[in-house]
Design a protein around this motif. Structure first.
Motif, PDB file in Angstrom:
ATOM      1  N   LEU A   1       0.851  -1.194   0.000  1.00 26.93           N
ATOM      2  CA  LEU A   1       0.000   0.000   0.000  1.00 26.93           C
ATOM      3  C   LEU A   1       0.879   1.233   0.000  1.00 26.93           C
ATOM      4  N   VAL A   2       0.519   2.187  -0.861  1.00 27.52           N
ATOM      5  CA  VAL A   2       1.272   3.438  -0.994  1.00 27.52           C
ATOM      6  C   VAL A   2       0.267   4.574  -1.090  1.00 27.52           C
ATOM      7  N   ASN A   3       0.465   5.648  -0.336  1.00 23.15           N
ATOM      8  CA  ASN A   3      -0.454   6.779  -0.470  1.00 23.15           C
ATOM      9  C   ASN A   3       0.084   7.800  -1.475  1.00 23.15           C
ATOM     10  N   ASP A   4      -0.708   8.829  -1.743  1.00 21.45           N
ATOM     11  CA  ASP A   4      -0.326   9.826  -2.748  1.00 21.45           C
ATOM     12  C   ASP A   4       0.940  10.576  -2.361  1.00 21.45           C
ATOM     13  N   GLU A   5       1.094  10.853  -1.075  1.00 17.44           N
ATOM     14  CA  GLU A   5       2.256  11.623  -0.638  1.00 17.44           C
ATOM     15  C   GLU A   5       3.556  10.855  -0.867  1.00 17.44           C
ATOM     16  N   ALA A   6       3.482   9.522  -0.867  1.00 16.51           N
ATOM     17  CA  ALA A   6       4.693   8.715  -1.043  1.00 16.51           C
ATOM     18  C   ALA A   6       5.316   8.932  -2.417  1.00 16.51           C
ATOM     19  N   HIS A   7       4.478   9.086  -3.434  1.00 13.52           N
ATOM     20  CA  HIS A   7       5.056   9.275  -4.773  1.00 13.52           C
ATOM     21  C   HIS A   7       5.739  10.639  -4.880  1.00 13.52           C
ATOM     22  N   LYS A   8       5.266  11.614  -4.125  1.00 15.47           N
ATOM     23  CA  LYS A   8       5.955  12.909  -4.096  1.00 15.47           C
ATOM     24  C   LYS A   8       7.275  12.796  -3.332  1.00 15.47           C
ATOM     25  N   PHE A   9       7.233  12.031  -2.253  1.00 19.31           N
ATOM     26  CA  PHE A   9       8.428  11.884  -1.417  1.00 19.31           C
ATOM     27  C   PHE A   9       9.543  11.165  -2.172  1.00 19.31           C
ATOM     28  N   PHE A  10       9.169  10.117  -2.924  1.00 18.35           N
ATOM     29  CA  PHE A  10      10.171   9.318  -3.630  1.00 18.35           C
ATOM     30  C   PHE A  10      10.345   9.725  -5.096  1.00 18.35           C
ATOM     31  N   HIS A  11       9.630  10.765  -5.516  1.00 20.92           N
ATOM     32  CA  HIS A  11       9.819  11.377  -6.843  1.00 20.92           C
ATOM     33  C   HIS A  11       9.495  10.445  -8.008  1.00 20.92           C
ATOM     34  N   VAL A  12       8.644   9.452  -7.782  1.00 20.97           N
ATOM     35  CA  VAL A  12       8.234   8.546  -8.860  1.00 20.97           C
ATOM     36  C   VAL A  12       6.758   8.210  -8.672  1.00 20.97           C
TER      37      VAL A  12
ATOM     38  N   ALA B   1      17.006   7.557   9.291  1.00 23.44           N
ATOM     39  CA  ALA B   1      17.674   6.717   8.290  1.00 23.44           C
ATOM     40  C   ALA B   1      17.762   7.485   6.987  1.00 23.44           C
ATOM     41  N   ASN B   2      18.724   7.097   6.172  1.00 24.93           N
ATOM     42  CA  ASN B   2      18.827   7.655   4.831  1.00 24.93           C
ATOM     43  C   ASN B   2      18.131   6.714   3.853  1.00 24.93           C
ATOM     44  N   LEU B   3      17.134   7.240   3.149  1.00 21.47           N
ATOM     45  CA  LEU B   3      16.428   6.458   2.145  1.00 21.47           C
ATOM     46  C   LEU B   3      16.940   6.834   0.761  1.00 21.47           C
ATOM     47  N   VAL B   4      16.641   5.985  -0.197  1.00 20.36           N
ATOM     48  CA  VAL B   4      17.059   6.223  -1.579  1.00 20.36           C
ATOM     49  C   VAL B   4      15.853   6.013  -2.475  1.00 20.36           C
ATOM     50  N   ASP B   5      15.530   7.021  -3.281  1.00 20.82           N
ATOM     51  CA  ASP B   5      14.388   6.846  -4.181  1.00 20.82           C
ATOM     52  C   ASP B   5      14.799   5.986  -5.377  1.00 20.82           C
ATOM     53  N   PRO B   6      13.840   5.507  -6.164  1.00 19.61           N
ATOM     54  CA  PRO B   6      14.173   4.637  -7.307  1.00 19.61           C
ATOM     55  C   PRO B   6      15.094   5.281  -8.333  1.00 19.61           C
ATOM     56  N   LEU B   7      15.241   6.610  -8.274  1.00 23.16           N
ATOM     57  CA  LEU B   7      16.139   7.301  -9.198  1.00 23.16           C
ATOM     58  C   LEU B   7      17.555   7.420  -8.636  1.00 23.16           C
ATOM     59  N   GLY B   8      17.749   6.952  -7.387  1.00 24.88           N
ATOM     60  CA  GLY B   8      19.076   6.969  -6.783  1.00 24.88           C
ATOM     61  C   GLY B   8      19.361   8.169  -5.915  1.00 24.88           C
ATOM     62  N   GLU B   9      18.388   9.054  -5.727  1.00 28.73           N
ATOM     63  CA  GLU B   9      18.614  10.250  -4.912  1.00 28.73           C
ATOM     64  C   GLU B   9      18.453   9.913  -3.433  1.00 28.73           C
ATOM     65  N   LYS B  10      19.418  10.359  -2.619  1.00 31.35           N
ATOM     66  CA  LYS B  10      19.375  10.093  -1.182  1.00 31.35           C
ATOM     67  C   LYS B  10      18.422  11.062  -0.495  1.00 31.35           C
ATOM     68  N   ILE B  11      17.619  10.522   0.454  1.00 29.71           N
ATOM     69  CA  ILE B  11      16.631  11.338   1.164  1.00 29.71           C
ATOM     70  C   ILE B  11      16.767  11.070   2.662  1.00 29.71           C
ATOM     71  N   PRO B  12      17.292  12.016   3.440  1.00 27.58           N
ATOM     72  CA  PRO B  12      17.301  11.849   4.902  1.00 27.58           C
ATOM     73  C   PRO B  12      15.857  11.832   5.418  1.00 27.58           C
ATOM     74  N   ALA B  13      15.539  10.847   6.254  1.00 33.18           N
ATOM     75  CA  ALA B  13      14.135  10.679   6.648  1.00 33.18           C
ATOM     76  C   ALA B  13      14.004  10.324   8.119  1.00 33.18           C
ATOM     77  N   LEU B  14      12.843  10.659   8.661  1.00 33.10           N
ATOM     78  CA  LEU B  14      12.422  10.211   9.986  1.00 33.10           C
ATOM     79  C   LEU B  14      11.242   9.266   9.787  1.00 33.10           C
ATOM     80  N   ILE B  15      11.297   8.109  10.439  1.00 33.32           N
ATOM     81  CA  ILE B  15      10.315   7.056  10.183  1.00 33.32           C
ATOM     82  C   ILE B  15       9.613   6.658  11.477  1.00 33.32           C
ATOM     83  N   ASN B  16       8.290   6.636  11.435  1.00 29.79           N
ATOM     84  CA  ASN B  16       7.484   5.999  12.479  1.00 29.79           C
ATOM     85  C   ASN B  16       7.025   4.650  11.935  1.00 29.79           C
ATOM     86  N   ALA B  17       7.116   3.625  12.749  1.00 32.41           N
ATOM     87  CA  ALA B  17       6.745   2.289  12.275  1.00 32.41           C
ATOM     88  C   ALA B  17       6.029   1.519  13.373  1.00 32.41           C
ATOM     89  N   ASN B  18       5.063   0.720  12.950  1.00 25.46           N
ATOM     90  CA  ASN B  18       4.314  -0.097  13.906  1.00 25.46           C
ATOM     91  C   ASN B  18       3.705  -1.284  13.173  1.00 25.46           C
TER      92      ASN B  18
END
Length: 344
Positions: A257-268, A307-324
């Motif tokens: 599951l992916v929401n609309d904001e995720a595609h903006k965050f990961f640029h794809v 954590a540092n995330l990487v979008d499918p285009l290879g761009e690094k994205i510093p991120a804060l993650i909540n998980a449960n």
């Protein structure tokens, strides 16, 4: 020309219309689905009674009326059932006796209407069409109607006082009051007066009463948005309008599951994220493993995991993650929910 039966026909079709509207627009809502069934049952009872009103002979009217009356026996228990569902009386509804309490008396009455002559003395021709003259055993039907209508209304009134949600309180009170008056008028004019007087001083009103009760539900739906926000719809709205990226994975880490904001965050587009293994979005796989173990193995709700995330285009994205964990109603873990925001 007798116009009264045609008004009954219009009211019957009115009932069918609202059954269709409520079911087609709000079928995902349990209360709406059951109300549609209740309205459909009322429609069949109404349309068959209309047919008896214009029957060619008294004998035919009597035969048709047996069928309509057997359905009317179930209409008001179904109304009470609807009220119980609306008020979320799930503990009672799930009990073994619920269906017996709701529908056993109606089943007995239906049998009496269909297969005995205990409920009606005769059928007469009135200025409004053909109608029955109740026999003494018809009191059983009057009591059945009164008890189930009263039960349903009391359930709604209690809900109107105890619900923590103002909208639900308003809905419950509106439906209770709106159902009370047509039901009481119907009990008096269609059941009590014919039994007491030995004839019908007023035309039958039950078909119109049921139509009014349907109209009350419609007004509640329009005025208080009854049924319009189901848990599923609310969840969809929240997911798609939240300001953070949301990813949901199964226990194997596959993104489901992916929401609309995720595609903006990961640029794809979302389609390029959906189905991937989430560890592919982490610059360092060990960061994902650490996060996964804390959530799934140690059962810890994680907030602001850096954590540092990487979008499918290879761009690094510093991120804060909540998980449960994501669990079903029985507490079994189905997957993991990740809420991600840019840490910059």
């Amino acid at each position: 020309m007798i116009l009264f039966p045609y008004f009954e026909l219009a009211a019957s079709l009115f009932t069918l219309l609202f059954a269709f509207i409520i079911f087609s627009r709000h079928y995902e809502n349990r209360t709406a689905r059951f109300f549609a069934r209740f309205a459909l049952l009322a429609f069949f009872a109404s349309i068959i009674e209309y047919s008896a009103r214009i029957a060619f002979t008294l004998e035919l009217a009597g035969a048709i009326n047996r069928v309509s009356a057997s359905l009317w026996a179930f209409v008001f228990p179904a109304f009470a059932h609807f009220c119980l569902i609306f008020a979320k009386k799930n503990s009672f509804l799930k009990s073994k006796i619920a269906l017996f309490v709701l529908y056993l008396p109606a089943s007995v009455l239906s049998f009496l209407f269909l297969f005995t002559d205990l409920m009606y003395k005769r059928h007469d021709i009135y200025h409004f069409g053909i109608a029955n003259q109740p026999a003494p055993f018809y009191w059983l039907f009057a009591i059945n109607t009164f008890v189930y209508v009263l039960w349903g209304i009391l359930v709604l009134l209690k809900k109107s006082k105890t619900s923590p949600q103002a909208t639900v309180r308003s809905q419950a009170l509106f439906i209770a009051v709106g159902s009370f008056f047509p039901a009481v008028i119907g009990i008096i004019t269609d059941e009590l007066l014919p039994l007491a007087l030995g004839y019908r001083p007023f035309p039958p009103t039950c078909i119109f009463g049921i139509a009014v009760m349907n109209f009350v539900i419609f007004l509640a739906m329009r005025k208080y948005a009854l049924f319009s926000i189901s848990p599923a719809l609310a969840a969809d709205i929240i997911i798609e309008t939240m300001p953070d990226a949301l990813l949901v994975t199964d226990l194997e880490g596959r993104i489901i599951l992916v929401n609309d904001e995720a595609h903006k965050f990961f640029h794809v587009p979302k389609e390029e994220i959906f189905g991937r293994h989430i560890d592919k979005l982490f610059e360092k796989k060990e960061e994902y493993i650490k996060l996964y173990e804390e959530v799934v193995v140690k059962n810890i709700e994680i907030e602001r995991f850096s954590a540092n995330l990487v979008d499918p285009l290879g761009e690094k994205i510093p991120a804060l993650i909540n998980a449960n964990k994501m669990k079903d109603s029985l507490g079994s873990t189905l997957g993991v929910v990740y809420i991600i925001r840019d840490s910059l």
